[in-house]
Design a protein around this motif. Structure first.
Motif, mmCIF file in Angstrom:
data_model
loop_
_atom_site.group_PDB
_atom_site.id
_atom_site.type_symbol
_atom_site.label_atom_id
_atom_site.label_comp_id
_atom_site.label_asym_id
_atom_site.label_seq_id
_atom_site.Cartn_x
_atom_site.Cartn_y
_atom_site.Cartn_z
ATOM 1 N N UNK A 1 95.062 16.745 -40.550
ATOM 2 C CA UNK A 1 95.586 18.068 -40.891
ATOM 3 C C UNK A 1 94.619 18.786 -41.809
ATOM 4 N N UNK A 2 94.074 18.059 -42.766
ATOM 5 C CA UNK A 2 93.116 18.632 -43.701
ATOM 6 C C UNK A 2 91.907 19.197 -42.955
ATOM 7 N N UNK A 3 91.382 18.411 -42.021
ATOM 8 C CA UNK A 3 90.211 18.855 -41.276
ATOM 9 C C UNK A 3 90.543 20.056 -40.393
ATOM 10 N N UNK A 4 91.704 19.984 -39.745
ATOM 11 C CA UNK A 4 92.110 21.090 -38.882
ATOM 12 C C UNK A 4 92.275 22.369 -39.683
ATOM 13 N N UNK A 5 92.916 22.234 -40.829
ATOM 14 C CA UNK A 5 93.140 23.394 -41.682
ATOM 15 C C UNK A 5 91.813 23.955 -42.185
ATOM 16 N N UNK A 6 90.904 23.051 -42.530
ATOM 17 C CA UNK A 6 89.593 23.502 -42.992
ATOM 18 C C UNK A 6 88.917 24.376 -41.932
ATOM 19 N N UNK A 7 88.952 23.904 -40.692
ATOM 20 C CA UNK A 7 88.334 24.686 -39.616
ATOM 21 C C UNK A 7 89.042 26.020 -39.422
ATOM 22 N N UNK A 8 90.373 25.995 -39.500
ATOM 23 C CA UNK A 8 91.126 27.223 -39.224
ATOM 24 C C UNK A 8 90.936 28.259 -40.331
ATOM 25 N N UNK A 9 90.770 27.781 -41.546
ATOM 26 C CA UNK A 9 90.630 28.703 -42.677
ATOM 27 C C UNK A 9 89.215 29.243 -42.813
#
Lengths: 161, 161
Positions: free
Chosen positions: B33-41
């Motif tokens: 989730x952290x990695x996904x959120x990083x990419x999305x942000x």
DNA sequence: TGCTTTTTGTTCATCGTTGTACAATAATGT
DNA sequence: ACATTATTGTACAACGATGAACAAAAAGCA
């Protein structure tokens, strides 16, 4: 039906969504667990990332750095930084593969296996204590929800890295 | 009852424990989730730590750095590093308190509030999608289990910054 | 009042993680 | 066979997080 027109807040804040609140709790738990584990592992002079490596080498002997990195959801460069440290401490061994001269096959040494067992006991104790108030069935539900989540995120991300 | 004497493995591996397996799933989910959120942000040019700050300033206007750090489960020094960045970008304001000249009271600027709303939409979308297969009741169970866990760990740790 | 202790924020050195660029080796295609 | 592409591991710079040491201000206590 004039009751229909409730005072519209029109702006739904994230913290009103059940799933959002759930996730925030998960994130906080994860962060705290990480810190707690870090403190507990200090006596063995290792940190959570090292434990993750040791546990996986314990389960999957002869794994390569690439495969290990994929299991841990980190980049290859990360393993290139951490593994030499563990090797210098005599906890793991890296032997080149005969057939494919690119890969390094990883395995635990005697002391590495012993340290792994100590570390896993510490970790298991913390986890057991942290979840002792949750019945097993609830733990299973948690596990299922998280595994579904991982499946969805991995599918969307296309497993980059 | 000779069936009672199952082949004793005597060495119970962590991955045989339901709670251990549950937690591993939680940790993996968190990491992904952290990695996904990083990419999305990335399109908003912020990272998860910044979002955590913005969300909390959105909810708790006039909070101090200390209180913010405590909510985020990070050290004060961390805030001292991140907040000046956000201030330079004009997303937040730091004003000294009149009565207590030690503390800096934090608040969002106009653009900071706007950016926060965009970022929270992105995060909520990801969370909703990741958990869409889990019914609300299961999410509640997850939240409760995690909050209990946080309570236990906080109690044991004595909340050491 | 004056002294000590606590709190708040900053600075700094250290470390883990990431992404990029790179070298060596393998696999593929012509 | 040769050239091109992929894969595996490494080196490096950038960044976030941590803990310790520090200065300023407040609180507690004699």
């Amino acid at each position: 039906m004039n009751k229909k027109q409730v005072p519209i807040t029109h702006h739904h804040f994230p913290w009103d969504h059940p799933r959002f609140r759930s996730w925030i709790a998960v994130a906080r738990a994860c962060q705290l667990m990480q810190q707690t584990l870090t403190r507990a592992l200090a006596e063995l002079d290792i940190k959570p990332p090292h434990l993750d490596i040791l546990v996986n080498l314990y389960r999957f002997e002869g794994i390569t750095q690439q495969e290990l990195a994929r299991k841990l959801l980190v980049g290859r460069s990360n393993m290139s930084m951490l593994l030499p440290q563990l090797e210098k401490r005599g906890l793991i061994e890296r032997r080149g593969d005969e057939k494919d001269k690119r890969v390094l096959r990883l395995s635990l040494t005697e002391s590495g296996r012993a340290l792994s067992e100590q570390a896993m006991e510490i970790q298991t104790a913390i986890i057991d204590k942290s979840m002792e108030d949750s019945p097993i069935e609830e733990c299973m539900i948690v596990a299922q929800a998280m595994e579904r989540l991982v499946g969805i995120l991995l599918k969307d991300a296309g497993d980059p890295d």
